[in-house]
Every structure is written in C-alpha cells, then in structure tokens.
Design a protein around this motif. Sequence first.
Motif, PDB file in Angstrom:
ATOM      1  N   ASN A 134       2.097  -4.836  12.976  1.00 54.81           N
ATOM      2  CA  ASN A 134       1.922  -3.144  12.627  1.00 54.81           C
ATOM      3  C   ASN A 134       0.324  -2.947  12.260  1.00 54.81           C
ATOM      4  O   ASN A 134      -0.423  -3.357  11.474  1.00 54.81           O
ATOM      5  N   ASN A 135      -0.039  -2.493  13.491  1.00 57.14           N
ATOM      6  CA  ASN A 135      -1.260  -2.290  13.609  1.00 57.14           C
ATOM      7  C   ASN A 135      -1.537  -0.423  13.340  1.00 57.14           C
ATOM      8  O   ASN A 135      -2.044   0.026  14.172  1.00 57.14           O
ATOM      9  N   LYS A 136      -0.709   0.016  12.378  1.00 53.91           N
ATOM     10  CA  LYS A 136      -0.504   1.471  12.020  1.00 53.91           C
ATOM     11  C   LYS A 136      -1.955   2.139  12.058  1.00 53.91           C
ATOM     12  O   LYS A 136      -1.933   3.064  12.185  1.00 53.91           O
ATOM     13  N   TYR A 137      -2.853   1.647  11.449  1.00 54.84           N
ATOM     14  CA  TYR A 137      -4.179   1.952  11.131  1.00 54.84           C
ATOM     15  C   TYR A 137      -4.996   2.478  12.452  1.00 54.84           C
ATOM     16  O   TYR A 137      -6.032   3.032  12.594  1.00 54.84           O
ATOM     17  N   ASP A 138      -4.683   1.753  13.450  1.00 58.92           N
ATOM     18  CA  ASP A 138      -5.198   1.874  14.701  1.00 58.92           C
ATOM     19  C   ASP A 138      -5.150   3.283  15.254  1.00 58.92           C
ATOM     20  O   ASP A 138      -6.534   3.669  15.968  1.00 58.92           O
ATOM     21  N   ARG A 139      -4.367   4.136  14.458  1.00 62.44           N
ATOM     22  CA  ARG A 139      -4.305   5.524  15.062  1.00 62.44           C
ATOM     23  C   ARG A 139      -5.566   6.226  14.381  1.00 62.44           C
ATOM     24  O   ARG A 139      -6.052   7.169  14.956  1.00 62.44           O
ATOM     25  N   SER A 140      -6.099   5.955  13.245  1.00 61.14           N
ATOM     26  CA  SER A 140      -7.032   6.647  12.770  1.00 61.14           C
ATOM     27  C   SER A 140      -8.210   5.711  12.387  1.00 61.14           C
ATOM     28  O   SER A 140      -9.338   6.262  12.031  1.00 61.14           O
TER      29      SER A 140
ATOM     30  N   TYR B 254     -10.758  -3.932  10.219  1.00 62.40           N
ATOM     31  CA  TYR B 254     -11.562  -2.518  10.609  1.00 62.40           C
ATOM     32  C   TYR B 254     -12.776  -2.422   9.954  1.00 62.40           C
ATOM     33  O   TYR B 254     -13.456  -1.530  10.188  1.00 62.40           O
ATOM     34  N   GLY B 255     -13.003  -3.328   9.023  1.00 64.29           N
ATOM     35  CA  GLY B 255     -14.494  -3.414   8.251  1.00 64.29           C
ATOM     36  C   GLY B 255     -14.403  -2.485   7.091  1.00 64.29           C
ATOM     37  O   GLY B 255     -15.221  -2.435   6.156  1.00 64.29           O
ATOM     38  N   LYS B 256     -13.139  -1.804   6.753  1.00 67.55           N
ATOM     39  CA  LYS B 256     -12.917  -1.135   5.408  1.00 67.55           C
ATOM     40  C   LYS B 256     -11.602  -1.274   5.027  1.00 67.55           C
ATOM     41  O   LYS B 256     -10.502  -1.216   5.925  1.00 67.55           O
ATOM     42  N   SER B 257     -11.212  -1.374   3.779  1.00 68.86           N
ATOM     43  CA  SER B 257     -10.023  -1.716   3.315  1.00 68.86           C
ATOM     44  C   SER B 257      -9.242  -0.521   2.923  1.00 68.86           C
ATOM     45  O   SER B 257      -9.739   0.518   2.569  1.00 68.86           O
TER      46      SER B 257
ATOM     47  N   GLY C  52      -5.929 -11.157  15.657  1.00 68.50           N
ATOM     48  CA  GLY C  52      -6.365  -9.887  15.104  1.00 68.50           C
ATOM     49  C   GLY C  52      -5.393  -8.896  14.770  1.00 68.50           C
ATOM     50  O   GLY C  52      -5.788  -7.843  14.039  1.00 68.50           O
ATOM     51  N   ASP C  53      -4.042  -9.200  15.174  1.00 66.96           N
ATOM     52  CA  ASP C  53      -3.031  -8.140  14.610  1.00 66.96           C
ATOM     53  C   ASP C  53      -2.739  -8.434  13.218  1.00 66.96           C
ATOM     54  O   ASP C  53      -2.782  -9.161  12.469  1.00 66.96           O
ATOM     55  N   LEU C  54      -2.402  -7.063  12.623  1.00 66.37           N
ATOM     56  CA  LEU C  54      -1.893  -7.104  11.177  1.00 66.37           C
ATOM     57  C   LEU C  54      -0.222  -7.320  11.260  1.00 66.37           C
ATOM     58  O   LEU C  54       0.429  -6.906  12.249  1.00 66.37           O
ATOM     59  N   ILE C  55      -0.044  -8.227  10.328  1.00 62.31           N
ATOM     60  CA  ILE C  55       1.387  -8.672  10.194  1.00 62.31           C
ATOM     61  C   ILE C  55       2.026  -8.170   8.840  1.00 62.31           C
ATOM     62  O   ILE C  55       1.440  -8.359   8.000  1.00 62.31           O
ATOM     63  N   LYS C  56       3.150  -7.238   9.019  1.00 61.63           N
ATOM     64  CA  LYS C  56       3.955  -6.725   7.761  1.00 61.63           C
ATOM     65  C   LYS C  56       5.111  -7.628   7.762  1.00 61.63           C
ATOM     66  O   LYS C  56       5.621  -7.731   8.398  1.00 61.63           O
TER      67      LYS C  56
END
Length: 166
Positions: free
Chosen positions: A77-83, A122-125, A11-15
């Motif tokens: 890089n799960n950077k969007y986990d903050r928001s 996240y269910g939203k791009s 489930g992690d995002l990989i950059k």
Amino acid sequence: MSRRRHQPEPGDLIKIKRSVYQHWALYLGDGYVVHLTSADEGIRCLSASSDTTLSKKAKVKKQLLKEVVGNNDWEVNNKYDRSRTPLPVKEIIKRAESYIDREMSYDVLCENCEHFVTMLRYGKSVSDQARIGFGSILSFGAVVCAGIAVACAAFVSPRDKSREKK
C-alpha cells in the motif's frame, strides 16, 4: 493463510490488517521487512488498544514478512505515492537498515509505525491512521461536551416569571 494484492518490491509500504488498527512495515527484499515494534521482546507490535498509555518505547526490527504478518491479511500500500515522491529505492533501504535495532519513542498519534515507514520512503512522516483516529477523538469529545451542555441546561430552571413582576 494471509493474502496480498501483489508481490512486494524493495521500498514498498506493507499494510498489515490487525483487528482494531493497521500495522505498517517497509519491505526490504528477500522476504524481509523493517518495522517499529514494541521494545518488549514478548510483544509483536504496538497499538493504541494494547495499552492504556499513548506513549511508550519501541524498537526497529528486521524480520521476515511472514513472521510479522502471522495469520493477518496484508497488502502492498504505497497510497502516499499520489501526493509524495518516494526517495530512490537504494536510499530507502539504506535509511531503513540504519535504524535496525534502534530504540525509539512511540506515540500512537505522532510517532507510530506508519509515521516511521513513511519517513523512510518519502523523507517525511505521515499517518492517515493517526490523523483519522485523532479526528475521531476530537469529534467524540465535541459530542460529549455538547451533551454535557444540554444536560446542564436542562437542570437550570428558568426564572419564575411571577417573582419578576413583584
């Protein structure tokens, strides 16, 4: 050899750091990722710099992370986990697997690889890369327009004051 911050979890995002842009994938587990790549089998990934058009067809592929990364550096890089709140991991993986081998539209500004994997997680791009890139294009366009206006103004001569008195 590629470097990474830490071992990815499902489930992690990989950059993946490419020369001009970042390619994004979603880690499935057991060394595999799912990512949006060129529908052309001979091209490994999509980028704005690889073609003069901004829109094209893409395909969702499941591949080994090491094959997708090649010699490039990468990181979790799960950077969007903050928001944003990630969906449950089982749901993320199920959604990702349902897209494998599907052909999709690709648009560097609104349907790119980062949009795709954030939609899965996240269910939203969302794509900072596209937002920042589009902002740069707009800023550059504003600078060019301002420059043209200044150049045009320089060619327009002021009225001859001596003629106005007559």
